[in-house]
Write a protein that holds these residues in place. Structure first.
Motif, PDB file in Angstrom:
ATOM      1  N   SER A   8       0.839  -1.199   0.000  1.00  0.00           N
ATOM      2  CA  SER A   8       0.000   0.000   0.000  1.00  0.00           C
ATOM      3  C   SER A   8       0.871   1.244   0.000  1.00  0.00           C
ATOM      4  O   SER A   8       1.939   1.286   0.614  1.00  0.00           O
ATOM      5  N   GLU A  24      -1.894   9.876  -7.155  1.00  0.00           N
ATOM      6  CA  GLU A  24      -2.747   8.703  -6.931  1.00  0.00           C
ATOM      7  C   GLU A  24      -3.319   8.187  -8.249  1.00  0.00           C
ATOM      8  O   GLU A  24      -3.255   6.988  -8.550  1.00  0.00           O
ATOM      9  N   ARG A  28      -2.032   4.709  -9.947  1.00  0.00           N
ATOM     10  CA  ARG A  28      -3.043   3.649 -10.064  1.00  0.00           C
ATOM     11  C   ARG A  28      -3.118   3.163 -11.517  1.00  0.00           C
ATOM     12  O   ARG A  28      -3.143   1.964 -11.798  1.00  0.00           O
ATOM     13  N   HIS A  29      -3.150   4.113 -12.451  1.00  0.00           N
ATOM     14  CA  HIS A  29      -3.217   3.789 -13.874  1.00  0.00           C
ATOM     15  C   HIS A  29      -1.992   2.975 -14.304  1.00  0.00           C
ATOM     16  O   HIS A  29      -2.122   1.940 -14.964  1.00  0.00           O
ATOM     17  N   LEU A  32      -1.936  -0.579 -12.763  1.00  0.00           N
ATOM     18  CA  LEU A  32      -2.870  -1.460 -13.473  1.00  0.00           C
ATOM     19  C   LEU A  32      -2.278  -1.931 -14.792  1.00  0.00           C
ATOM     20  O   LEU A  32      -2.360  -3.110 -15.126  1.00  0.00           O
ATOM     21  N   GLU A  37      -0.631  -5.298  -8.293  1.00  0.00           N
ATOM     22  CA  GLU A  37      -1.772  -5.029  -7.418  1.00  0.00           C
ATOM     23  C   GLU A  37      -1.309  -4.279  -6.176  1.00  0.00           C
ATOM     24  O   GLU A  37      -0.483  -4.781  -5.419  1.00  0.00           O
ATOM     25  N   THR A  39      -2.632  -1.132  -3.098  1.00  0.00           N
ATOM     26  CA  THR A  39      -3.625  -0.235  -2.527  1.00  0.00           C
ATOM     27  C   THR A  39      -3.018   1.153  -2.605  1.00  0.00           C
ATOM     28  O   THR A  39      -1.910   1.374  -2.105  1.00  0.00           O
ATOM     29  N   ILE A  40      -3.717   2.070  -3.245  1.00  0.00           N
ATOM     30  CA  ILE A  40      -3.188   3.409  -3.512  1.00  0.00           C
ATOM     31  C   ILE A  40      -4.198   4.437  -3.034  1.00  0.00           C
ATOM     32  O   ILE A  40      -5.392   4.323  -3.316  1.00  0.00           O
ATOM     33  N   ASP A  41      -3.698   5.465  -2.332  1.00  0.00           N
ATOM     34  CA  ASP A  41      -4.565   6.530  -1.836  1.00  0.00           C
ATOM     35  C   ASP A  41      -3.748   7.823  -1.795  1.00  0.00           C
ATOM     36  O   ASP A  41      -2.543   7.817  -2.048  1.00  0.00           O
ATOM     37  N   TYR A  67      -5.675  10.045 -17.715  1.00  0.00           N
ATOM     38  CA  TYR A  67      -5.830   9.712 -16.295  1.00  0.00           C
ATOM     39  C   TYR A  67      -7.133  10.305 -15.773  1.00  0.00           C
ATOM     40  O   TYR A  67      -7.431  11.467 -16.027  1.00  0.00           O
TER      41      TYR A  67
END
Length: 156
Positions: A8, A24, A28-29, A32, A37, A39-41, A67
Motif C-alpha cells: 500500500s 494517486e 493507479r493507472h 494497473l 496489485e 492499494t493506492i490513496d 488519467y
C-alpha cells in the motif's frame, strides 16, 4: 500491507487538491497497466478541502493524458495512515517535515520524497496552484517520471 496483503502507498501534499491526487491517479493507472496489485490513496497534511474533488486544472491536465481523477476526494492524513500504509510518499520537503513531526517513530522509515524514486533535475514536485496550466503540466511530467521509477522499485 493492507488487509488484502497487497503493498500500500499513500501520496501526500499540502491540501490533497493538486499533486497528491494526481499522483494517486497516475500511479493507479500505471500499476494497473503493469499488472501490479497495490492499494493506492492520497491525502493532505492540511484538511481545509476535505470531501471536495481535486482541482479542476489537475483533472483537466490529467484527463488530457488519459488519467481519471474525477472520483477522488480530498482528505487529511489521519493517525491510522502511518500504520496502515507501507509507503508514505510526500511531494515536497515541507510535507516530509510535517509528516515526520506527526508520525510515530516506528513508522518514520515509510516516509520518502516522491522524486527520490527517480532521476530528475528537480528534487521535489512544486505546488502548481498559483503557477497556471504550465505548472500543472510540469507537475504531471514529474509525477509520471517518479511513478515509473517507484513502480520499478516495487516490482523488484
Amino acid at each position: 500491507m493492507d488487509s488484502n496483503n497487497r503493498p500500500s502507498i499513500l501520496f501526500v501534499c499540502l491540501g490533497n487538491i493538486c499533486r497528491s491526487p494526481t499522483a494517486e491517479g497516475v500511479f493507479r493507472h500505471k500499476a494497473l497497466q503493469s499488472g501490479i496489485e497495490l492499494t493506492i490513496d492520497s491525502a493532505g497534511t492540511s484538511g481545509y478541502r476535505d470531501g471536495t474533488p481535486p482541482d479542476k486544472r489537475s483533472q483537466g491536465v490529467a484527463s488530457s493524458r488519459g488519467y481519471d481523477l474525477s472520483t477522488l476526494k480530498c482528505r487529511k492524513i489521519g493517525d491510522q495512515d502511518y500504520e496502515q500504509f507501507d509507503l508514505i510518499v510526500a511531494m515536497d520537503h515541507d510535507n516530509v517535515r510535517a509528516l515526520k513531526r506527526k508520525c510515530p517513530e516506528e513508522h518514520q522509515h515509510k516516509i520518502s520524497l516522491f522524486l527520490s524514486h527517480c532521476d530528475s533535475e528537480f528534487d521535489e514536485v512544486p505546488d502548481p496552484y498559483y503557477a497556471g496550466l504550465k505548472g500543472f503540466e510540469l507537475v504531471l511530467d514529474l509525477i509520471e517520471e517518479a511513478s515509473e521509477g517507484l513502480l520499478l522499485k516495487m516490482a523488484r
